[in-house]
Design a protein around this motif. Structure first.
Motif, PDB file in Angstrom:
ATOM      1  N   GLY A 163     -11.086  14.642   0.796  1.00 29.34           N
ATOM      2  CA  GLY A 163     -10.379  15.990   0.582  1.00 29.34           C
ATOM      3  C   GLY A 163     -11.786  16.885   0.368  1.00 29.34           C
ATOM      4  O   GLY A 163     -11.705  17.618  -0.542  1.00 29.34           O
ATOM      5  N   LEU A 164     -12.947  16.480   0.875  1.00 29.49           N
ATOM      6  CA  LEU A 164     -14.090  17.320   0.518  1.00 29.49           C
ATOM      7  C   LEU A 164     -13.791  18.924   0.469  1.00 29.49           C
ATOM      8  O   LEU A 164     -14.144  19.599  -0.112  1.00 29.49           O
ATOM      9  N   ASP A 165     -13.261  19.377   1.857  1.00 30.76           N
ATOM     10  CA  ASP A 165     -13.367  20.620   1.982  1.00 30.76           C
ATOM     11  C   ASP A 165     -12.377  21.177   1.229  1.00 30.76           C
ATOM     12  O   ASP A 165     -12.502  22.192   0.729  1.00 30.76           O
ATOM     13  N   GLU A 166     -11.225  20.481   0.770  1.00 31.99           N
ATOM     14  CA  GLU A 166     -10.471  21.091  -0.215  1.00 31.99           C
ATOM     15  C   GLU A 166     -11.034  21.026  -1.717  1.00 31.99           C
ATOM     16  O   GLU A 166     -10.904  22.178  -2.447  1.00 31.99           O
ATOM     17  N   ASP A 167     -11.772  20.010  -2.133  1.00 33.86           N
ATOM     18  CA  ASP A 167     -12.642  20.238  -3.154  1.00 33.86           C
ATOM     19  C   ASP A 167     -13.550  21.100  -3.429  1.00 33.86           C
ATOM     20  O   ASP A 167     -13.851  21.889  -4.400  1.00 33.86           O
ATOM     21  N   PRO A 215       0.750  -1.351  -0.009  1.00 37.56           N
ATOM     22  CA  PRO A 215      -0.076   0.068   0.018  1.00 37.56           C
ATOM     23  C   PRO A 215       1.065   1.329  -0.139  1.00 37.56           C
ATOM     24  O   PRO A 215       1.917   1.156   0.503  1.00 37.56           O
ATOM     25  N   THR A 216       0.540   2.317  -0.703  1.00 32.30           N
ATOM     26  CA  THR A 216       1.106   3.697  -0.750  1.00 32.30           C
ATOM     27  C   THR A 216       0.273   4.704  -0.226  1.00 32.30           C
ATOM     28  O   THR A 216       0.661   5.747   0.458  1.00 32.30           O
ATOM     29  N   GLN A 217      -1.182   4.657  -0.438  1.00 31.57           N
ATOM     30  CA  GLN A 217      -1.918   5.942  -0.072  1.00 31.57           C
ATOM     31  C   GLN A 217      -3.236   5.426   0.374  1.00 31.57           C
ATOM     32  O   GLN A 217      -3.888   4.177  -0.279  1.00 31.57           O
ATOM     33  N   LEU A 218      -4.110   6.138   1.085  1.00 33.03           N
ATOM     34  CA  LEU A 218      -5.325   5.589   1.458  1.00 33.03           C
ATOM     35  C   LEU A 218      -6.384   6.815   0.904  1.00 33.03           C
ATOM     36  O   LEU A 218      -6.108   7.594   0.652  1.00 33.03           O
ATOM     37  N   ASP A 219      -7.588   5.881   0.359  1.00 30.22           N
ATOM     38  CA  ASP A 219      -8.881   6.938   0.080  1.00 30.22           C
ATOM     39  C   ASP A 219      -9.943   6.227   1.013  1.00 30.22           C
ATOM     40  O   ASP A 219     -10.133   4.969   1.153  1.00 30.22           O
ATOM     41  N   MET A 220     -10.712   7.039   1.709  1.00 26.99           N
ATOM     42  CA  MET A 220     -11.947   6.755   2.476  1.00 26.99           C
ATOM     43  C   MET A 220     -13.027   7.328   2.098  1.00 26.99           C
ATOM     44  O   MET A 220     -13.329   8.370   1.472  1.00 26.99           O
ATOM     45  N   ARG A 221     -14.209   6.981   2.617  1.00 25.26           N
ATOM     46  CA  ARG A 221     -15.619   7.506   2.559  1.00 25.26           C
ATOM     47  C   ARG A 221     -15.986   7.671   4.034  1.00 25.26           C
ATOM     48  O   ARG A 221     -16.328   6.858   4.737  1.00 25.26           O
ATOM     49  N   VAL A 222     -15.792   9.021   4.367  1.00 23.15           N
ATOM     50  CA  VAL A 222     -16.260   9.391   5.555  1.00 23.15           C
ATOM     51  C   VAL A 222     -17.463  10.468   5.948  1.00 23.15           C
ATOM     52  O   VAL A 222     -17.577  11.215   4.851  1.00 23.15           O
ATOM     53  N   TRP A 223     -17.851  10.720   7.065  1.00 18.95           N
ATOM     54  CA  TRP A 223     -18.843  11.636   7.357  1.00 18.95           C
ATOM     55  C   TRP A 223     -18.302  13.083   7.486  1.00 18.95           C
ATOM     56  O   TRP A 223     -17.323  13.522   8.134  1.00 18.95           O
ATOM     57  N   TRP A 224     -19.048  13.940   6.754  1.00 20.20           N
ATOM     58  CA  TRP A 224     -18.434  15.448   6.685  1.00 20.20           C
ATOM     59  C   TRP A 224     -19.589  16.307   7.436  1.00 20.20           C
ATOM     60  O   TRP A 224     -21.100  15.774   7.115  1.00 20.20           O
ATOM     61  N   TYR A 225     -19.631  17.250   8.002  1.00 21.07           N
ATOM     62  CA  TYR A 225     -20.845  18.374   8.270  1.00 21.07           C
ATOM     63  C   TYR A 225     -20.579  19.843   8.075  1.00 21.07           C
ATOM     64  O   TYR A 225     -19.097  20.246   8.085  1.00 21.07           O
ATOM     65  N   PHE A 260     -10.374   2.374   0.465  1.00 18.41           N
ATOM     66  CA  PHE A 260      -9.675   1.878  -0.554  1.00 18.41           C
ATOM     67  C   PHE A 260      -8.062   1.977  -0.558  1.00 18.41           C
ATOM     68  O   PHE A 260      -7.710   3.152  -0.038  1.00 18.41           O
ATOM     69  N   LEU A 261      -7.469   1.213  -0.997  1.00 20.53           N
ATOM     70  CA  LEU A 261      -5.905   1.264  -0.669  1.00 20.53           C
ATOM     71  C   LEU A 261      -5.297   1.050  -2.116  1.00 20.53           C
ATOM     72  O   LEU A 261      -5.262   0.049  -2.983  1.00 20.53           O
ATOM     73  N   ASN A 262      -4.776   2.552  -2.563  1.00 18.91           N
ATOM     74  CA  ASN A 262      -3.864   2.553  -3.419  1.00 18.91           C
ATOM     75  C   ASN A 262      -2.625   1.982  -3.149  1.00 18.91           C
ATOM     76  O   ASN A 262      -2.071   1.911  -2.061  1.00 18.91           O
ATOM     77  N   ASN A 263      -1.687   1.544  -4.206  1.00 18.55           N
ATOM     78  CA  ASN A 263      -0.600   0.472  -3.893  1.00 18.55           C
ATOM     79  C   ASN A 263       0.499   0.556  -5.244  1.00 18.55           C
ATOM     80  O   ASN A 263       0.158   1.080  -6.195  1.00 18.55           O
ATOM     81  N   MET A 264       1.774   0.100  -4.669  1.00 19.96           N
ATOM     82  CA  MET A 264       2.770  -0.351  -5.692  1.00 19.96           C
ATOM     83  C   MET A 264       2.967  -1.801  -5.757  1.00 19.96           C
ATOM     84  O   MET A 264       2.876  -2.337  -4.750  1.00 19.96           O
ATOM     85  N   MET A 265       3.305  -2.165  -6.978  1.00 20.75           N
ATOM     86  CA  MET A 265       3.478  -3.554  -7.325  1.00 20.75           C
ATOM     87  C   MET A 265       4.718  -4.032  -8.001  1.00 20.75           C
ATOM     88  O   MET A 265       5.198  -2.848  -8.820  1.00 20.75           O
ATOM     89  N   MET A 266       5.051  -4.968  -8.172  1.00 17.89           N
ATOM     90  CA  MET A 266       6.241  -5.259  -8.848  1.00 17.89           C
ATOM     91  C   MET A 266       5.926  -6.209  -9.907  1.00 17.89           C
ATOM     92  O   MET A 266       4.927  -7.313  -9.666  1.00 17.89           O
ATOM     93  N   TYR A 267       6.737  -6.520 -10.932  1.00 23.38           N
ATOM     94  CA  TYR A 267       6.342  -7.357 -12.020  1.00 23.38           C
ATOM     95  C   TYR A 267       7.317  -8.309 -12.272  1.00 23.38           C
ATOM     96  O   TYR A 267       8.542  -8.137 -12.215  1.00 23.38           O
TER      97      TYR A 267
END
Length: 436
Positions: free
Chosen positions: A287-291, A158-168, A317-324
């Motif tokens: 990144g809702l506030d930035e968006d 894994p390299t970075q995270l993306d999530m769905r969270v509550w905002w108000y 969601f987990l973005n990632n790096m892979m090797m071939y």
């Protein structure tokens, strides 16, 4: 693809992932065998293919990190190549099939699982053992490495995270004298009060190109101790907990807490509703506030709400790096990956990447902590986050088909439109996913 817009870029990456799922299943990778073949980096270097994970400044910084790599011993240097999201699936598939692909890459969130099934991915087990030796392994946030374990080893890191969270929106809550809810029951009360004042407390959209609605449905199931799979990793959509969660969503719709037009909202429509002050609360990207261009402290991350049985959770969601396997030198691929994770915190120090880091040492950087909302998300939401595999623990290429297919979007539209009761809607979702 626009990366100055966090919501749009995240949704687009998920959409492209859908193309990846379809293309990977149709493309015969005829030359995905073990190493020794040529690569786009040539025999004197390893090729690192990277995606635009931010504005142009990201790629400049990532290239500089790559070019600053000085290999030791017989390890080869690395060559940076930017791959655009547009048609990226075809780019990877054709290159891998012709043995001209990368040795290391980033890519679509489920790409590694897909190519691993086709024999193209080099397992990361030895690399992770090196991470243990170097003290990096324990730096990863909890639960971020385990989903990448496949039948033949770890398919990626894994390299970075993306999530769905509550905002108000704080100003609306203050104006109406409301307290942020901590349970679903409290949320229904708050949402009803907001609806009476003309606000929507469940910002959601399920129109063309908008996957946030589908993500929200899964997030609500997870929040109630449910999910698409059971603990044995079997598809199991029609459960009491899932029915209860979707019943609750339909109750929200019936109470006017969800905009009746949400069934056709695009991401632009949803953004406009937030910007116009119509939405007072909802699930969205980190990144809702930035968006929205509102980082003045009015759009804030909410605290997790407990479901009827005390469960908490969200979708990640987990973005990632892979090797071939097709690499001039597997040892060189692993040496570069080690270097990358030892140095990629520079991307957050330079503030060129909108994603969430997976290393605690990067999270702790003052440059990252300055973004108080993202820091709060990692502190509060990440420990309770689960993938599409919930309540199981096995992520594989089937998840890519689910994420990229239309079954969840159609299910979401059915729920929001009140076209079927919850059990019937979930039964159809089960059948539609099985058909994938």
């Amino acid at each position: 693809m626009t990366h100055s817009d966090t919501t749009r870029s995240t949704a687009t990456r998920r959409g492209f992932l859908g193309l990846a799922a379809g293309a990977a299943s149709l493309t015969a990778l005829s030359a995905c065998g073990g190493g020794g073949g040529s690569s786009s980096g040539g025999g004197d270097s390893i090729a690192f293919w990277d995606m635009p994970w931010g504005a142009a400044s990201y790629n400049t910084a990532a290239q500089q990190i790559t070019e600053a790599y000085t290999p030791t011993g017989e390890n080869l240097p690395a060559k940076y190549q930017l791959i655009q999201w547009n048609n990226f699936t075809q780019t990877f598939s054709s290159a891998i099939a012709s043995n001209t692909g990368p040795a290391v890459s980033t890519g679509g969130g489920f790409q590694a699982y897909q190519y691993a099934e086709q024999g193209a991915i080099a397992p990361a087990d030895d690399l992770l053992q090196t991470f243990r030796t170097e003290g990096i392994y324990d730096d990863f946030l909890p639960g971020t490495i385990e989903p990448f374990k496949g039948a033949d080893g770890y398919v990626a890191v894994p390299t970075q995270l993306d999530m769905r969270v509550w905002w108000y929106r704080k100003s609306v809550f203050d104006q109406e004298g409301l307290t942020l809810p901590t349970t679903w029951d409290e949320y229904l009360t708050v949402g009803t009060a907001l609806a009476a004042k003309g606000y929507f407390a469940y910002g959601i959209g399920a129109g063309a190109g908008n996957n946030l609605g589908a993500h929200t449905m899964v997030a609500m199931m997870i929040n109630n101790g449910g999910g698409l799979f059971n603990a044995d990793n079997e598809l199991d959509c029609v459960t009491d907990r899932n029915i209860e969660a979707i019943d609750f969503v339909q109750e929200l719709a019936g109470a006017g807490i969800i905009d009746p037009a949400a069934v056709s909202y695009t991401t632009d429509n949803l953004r406009s509703q937030w910007q116009g002050g119509k939405i007072a609360m909802g699930i969205n990207t980190p990144g809702l506030d930035e968006d929205l261009g509102e980082t003045d402290g009015d759009i804030l991350v909410a605290t997790p709400m407990a479901g009827p049985h005390g469960d908490v959770g969200c979708l990640q969601f987990l973005n990632n790096m892979m090797m071939y396997k097709n690499t001039p030198s597997q040892a060189s691929s692993e040496a570069f990956m080690l270097y990358w994770f030892q140095n990629y915190g520079q991307l957050w120090q330079q503030k060129v990447i909108p994603g969430l880091p997976v290393l605690q040492s990067v999270v702790d950087l003052p440059e990252f902590q300055e973004n108080t909302q993202k820091a709060e998300i990692l502190k509060t939401w990440q420990p309770i986050a689960k993938t599409y595999a919930a309540q199981g623990d096995t992520v594989d290429a089937k998840i890519a088909a689910i994420d990229g297919g239309q079954a969840l979007n159609e299910f979401t539209q059915t729920v929001l439109a009140g076209g079927a009761d919850s059990k019937a809607a979930l039964e159809k979702l089960q059948k539609d996913i099985e058909a994938l």
